[in-house]
Scaffold this active site. Structure first.
Site, PDB file in Angstrom:
ATOM      1  N   GLU A  87      17.842  32.885  58.015  1.00 46.30           N
ATOM      2  CA  GLU A  87      17.356  32.930  59.311  1.00 46.30           C
ATOM      3  C   GLU A  87      17.065  31.340  59.765  1.00 46.30           C
ATOM      4  O   GLU A  87      17.407  30.976  60.925  1.00 46.30           O
ATOM      5  CB  GLU A  87      16.288  33.678  59.686  1.00 46.30           C
ATOM      6  CG  GLU A  87      16.573  35.220  59.487  1.00 46.30           C
ATOM      7  CD  GLU A  87      17.663  35.696  60.375  1.00 46.30           C
ATOM      8  OE1 GLU A  87      17.528  35.241  61.461  1.00 46.30           O
ATOM      9  OE2 GLU A  87      18.698  36.194  60.206  1.00 46.30           O
ATOM     10  N   SER A 477      -9.414  96.582  54.693  1.00 47.87           N
ATOM     11  CA  SER A 477     -10.501  96.668  53.619  1.00 47.87           C
ATOM     12  C   SER A 477     -11.153  95.466  53.247  1.00 47.87           C
ATOM     13  O   SER A 477     -12.237  95.452  52.414  1.00 47.87           O
ATOM     14  CB  SER A 477     -10.235  97.776  52.807  1.00 47.87           C
ATOM     15  OG  SER A 477     -10.140  98.950  53.067  1.00 47.87           O
TER      16      SER A 477
END
Length: 810
Positions: A87, A477
């Site tokens: 770059e 239950s």
């Protein structure tokens, strides 16, 4: 002539001054509204939130931009060199703008323009930082000028390392990756330190346009660009030529990492963590704040939980017959393409889609769904196998599940697309189908509320509805232990006797009469509280609730976190009110931990992007833990700040009674685990819901099974038949390497031999004798007061009376 030259010189001077003045004005004008470059010092990029299991394994990631911020000192030098070479080769020499590069670009672009080639740029890394952080991406002279001006200011204010740190953490590199650390993970599944030279070079090739060098859409261009970067590294003196040649000749391999849940079977858990974090911190903090969330998940326990639940759901589903193939396709020619186009859940383990190619009496030949390459295309290789009769004999039609299957051709036809799973021998497969029934399982530390495992359904891919937390169903239950706990805290003992006989209850203004009954329709006469809970007697529970008052029962439902505002009607004593599995599991945890309050949590702690802890489930402070050295002081002791919910003696009495449920009652199937366990089954009207919630001394587990749209599951589809086997299978795996630790008995508990039927004191060795737990100062009564009956002093025998009724929960 001289005069003309003088005029010319004067005109040139004036023109030159005009150009200078114009240039200065343009620069001045552009400088007026330059962004504040000093804000870069306070740069806080959007960083992904990472979620980890209790052992540190990555569980999930959440982000709008997949970025991990890495200090420059943690970025390998070869990776930096690769980006500089690709770059901005003069990065360390220029002051923001590379004038040599600009001149070179002008010459190159003049040639390219005349020949029709693409124009090149000359932006430095500093200019890219200025553009990416402070400016727009519009292609105008004004923006380029501001970019150059800002670059000079940035170079004066920040070091080259600081500029590189900003650049390498901000830049977009494709596959949703922002910054080099995220790209390293997303492309190669590696940390930066693990990257090879060719991998570093490929990442450095991407800033110019990730899609141009996409690893699957443009692999040749990707390799070409990667090798070009390596050549630049050689030219700049960063890599030797022999090393470069070897790197350029290496195979180009990219292994994209999936987003979302990273651990198998943990999708429901990860999504609930995401939802809770979203509620606490909001969308921006979750998706951009870089949170580090440490969860309570035990990955191995999670796998065991999923296996136990899936096996239970499949077992139920098989008993109710074959519902047919997923779909039918044409198998003439290449069957792999149409089969590969059918989507299948990604989280169902080793199950695979297949298509029937041939079918006979003894077996069916199948083709297995081919996989996909990284670019999404279907692999060319085709794999076949067989389903023998023994692995398809369960598949009687759903409308006739008792029909005997003697031929595979009774079940399958050519072209049927079906699920299969490995049968244990090469190329042999079992016929499978996605269960129609659903369920959930939660495993929790009963002392802290930390959820070690949670599975919210058969497949998260098929349904994101979390039945462990979001489903509100009647517990039946499994609620009864809290009715009995209320009784034991209010003067009753485990040997108190209740008459189990028909009763009628007027239901308020409606004028209707409720006649609760036991499962099976029988009534058993006077029985002790222990018998009532071990055998899950409905009528006894209603008698008990009526005797002490539903206001007391409702208070205990609230205390244990089962209900927020429980209606004070007798049917609620049988679990008629809706609640969630995670609430029930926590409530049972409070029983086995000695009656202390716990709050279920999936999150241990949360840290911000800087590592500061901003949330802890355990809020206790430890002042003595901060000592720098040990000077023979005692170990720090953390105070127990859990609020007492019930008397620890009461809690143990219920634990002992629930241990009896496993030893002698409705959950004897759980005894096979071979470790001290307790728990309670739960089944609702018409077998629409099946529960089992139980515990070992240090692990509470809840299981729920039922259809999402409530419907009867069939006779004997009870908590003991459906949910308890899932609990058994999970506990077998979870406790395999654990010692058989007995339940902890609080000091003061007395064990007295009593007759299990009458509740009266007995001698060891007598018939029906058990050791019952009594609180300090309590003992078996000489005479027995029968709730719903009269004072008796003789032994009581069950009556076995039969009667009819309107039904109830059991």
């Amino acid at each position: 002539m001289l005069r003309f030259l003088g005029y010319l010189f004067a005109a040139g001077t004036i023109l030159g001054m005009g150009v200078v003045i114009a240039t200065v004005y343009v620069i001045w004008d552009a400088s007026k509204d330059l962004p504040d470059y000093e804000q870069l010092a306070n740069y806080e990029p959007s960083v992904m939130t990472r979620v980890h299991a209790a052992n540190g394994a990555l569980l999930a990631e959440y982000a709008k931009e997949r970025r991990l911020y890495i200090p420059i000192d943690a970025i390998p030098a070869p990776l930096i060199n690769a980006f500089v070479s690709a770059e901005d080769k003069n990065f360390y020499q220029h002051a923001g703008v590379d004038w040599q590069g600009v001149a070179r670009a002008v010459v190159t672009n003049f040639k390219n323009f005349s020949s029709g080639k693409r124009l090149v740029g000359a932006s430095t890394i500093t200019q890219q930082v200025a553009k990416n952080f402070l400016l727009s991406s519009e292609r105008t002279f004004d923006r380029k000028l501001k970019e150059a001006l800002l670059s000079g200011k940035i170079e004066k204010a920040y070091s080259k390392h600081q500029i590189l740190e900003l650049y390498l953490n901000e830049i977009y590199l494709g596959l949703g990756s922002y910054g080099v650390a995220a790209a390293s993970l997303n492309y190669f599944g590696k940390s930066l330190a693990e990257l090879s030279l060719p991998e570093m070079a490929y990442l450095a090739a991407l800033p110019k346009g990730p899609n141009n060098y996409h690893p699957f859409k443009a692999p040749d261009k990707a390799v070409e660009r990667r090798n070009w970067v390596i050549d630049r590294m050689v030219a700049n003196g960063y890599v030797k030529s022999d090393v470069a040649k070897k790197a350029q000749a290496s195979k180009f391999e990219v292994r994209p990492r999936p987003f979302g849940a990273q651990l198998f079977a943990a999708e429901y858990f990860a999504e609930e963590v995401r939802r809770q974090a979203f509620e606490i911190y909001g969308e921006k903090k979750l998706y951009e704040g870089g949170l580090s969330i440490r969860t309570t998940l035990d990955p191995q326990m999670q796998v065991w939980a999923r296996k136990a639940l899936v096996d239970g759901l499949v077992a139920y589903d098989r008993r109710h017959g074959w519902r047919g193939p997923v779909k039918t396709i044409d198998v003439q020619g290449d069957w792999g393409e149409p089969l590969g186009a059918i989507s299948a859940p990604s989280d169902i383990g080793r199950w695979r889609l297949s298509v029937v190619l041939e079918v006979g009496a003894k077996q069916a030949r199948i083709g297995l769904q081919p996989g996909r390459l990284e670019d999404g295309s279907i692999v060319k290789e085709r794999t076949t196998g067989v389903i023998p009769l023994v692995e398809a004999s369960w598949a009687a039609p759903a409308d006739d599940p008792d029909r005997k299957i003697t031929k595979v051709s009774q079940v399958l036809n050519v072209g049927d697309v079906v699920y299969v799973a490995e049968a244990g021998t090469p190329k042999t497969w079992k016929l499978m189908q996605i269960p129609g029934v659903e369920g959930a399982i939660v495993a929790m530390n009963p002392h802290t509320g930390r959820v070690h495992a949670m599975v919210g359904g058969f497949s998260y891919s098929l349904s994101q509805f979390n039945r462990a937390i979001q489903a509100q169903r009647q517990p039946g239950s499994s609620f009864k232990p809290f009715v009995y706990a209320a009784a034991l805290d209010n003067g009753y003992t485990p040997s108190s006797v209740i008459v189990d006989a028909p009763i009628e209850i007027a239901q308020g203004r409606s004028g209707k009469t409720w006649r609760p009954k036991n499962y099976g329709g029988r009534f058993y006469g006077p029985s002790t509280l222990r018998i009532g809970i071990e055998r899950s007697r409905n009528v006894m529970t209603v008698q008990l609730a009526q005797d002490m008052g539903m206001d007391v029962v409702a208070e205990y439902g609230r205390r244990f976190g089962i209900y927020d505002n429980m209606p004070q009607v007798l049917s609620m004593s049988l679990g008629a009110g809706e609640t969630s599995l995670i609430r029930m599991t926590a409530a049972f945890g409070m029983l086995v931990n000695g009656g202390r309050e716990i709050k279920p949590t999936l999150i241990d702690r949360i840290q911000d992007r800087r590592g500061k802890t901003i949330y802890k489930h355990d809020g206790r402070e430890c002042a003595d833990c901060a000592a720098d050295t040990w000077e023979e002081q005692p170990e720090p002791v953390l105070a127990d700040d859990r609020a007492p919910i019930t008397n620890p003696h009461t809690a143990y009495q219920i634990v002992s009674m629930l241990e009896g449920v496993v030893e002698r009652g409705t959950a004897k199937i759980v005894k096979a685990v071979g470790k001290p366990l307790g728990g309670k089954t739960g089944t609702t009207n018409d077998e629409k819901d099946a529960w089992f919630v139980g515990f070992a001394p240090d692990l509470a587990v809840g299981v729920y099974i039922g259809f999402d749209k409530p419907q009867p599951m069939g006779k004997k589809s009870t908590g003991g038949d459906l949910a308890a086997p899932v609990f058994r299978d999970f506990m077998t795996m979870a406790l395999k390497e654990k010692s058989a630790i007995p339940f902890r008995v609080p000091s003061g508990i007395n064990f007295v031999p009593i007759n299990s039927t009458t509740g009266k004191r007995a001698q060891l060795g007598d018939e029906k004798v058990i050791l019952e737990a009594f609180k300090p100062g309590e003992s078996p009564p000489e005479d027995i007061y029968v709730i719903g009956g009269e004072t008796l002093s003789e032994s009581i025998e069950p009556t076995g009376t039969l009667t009819s009724g309107t039904g109830g929960l059991y």
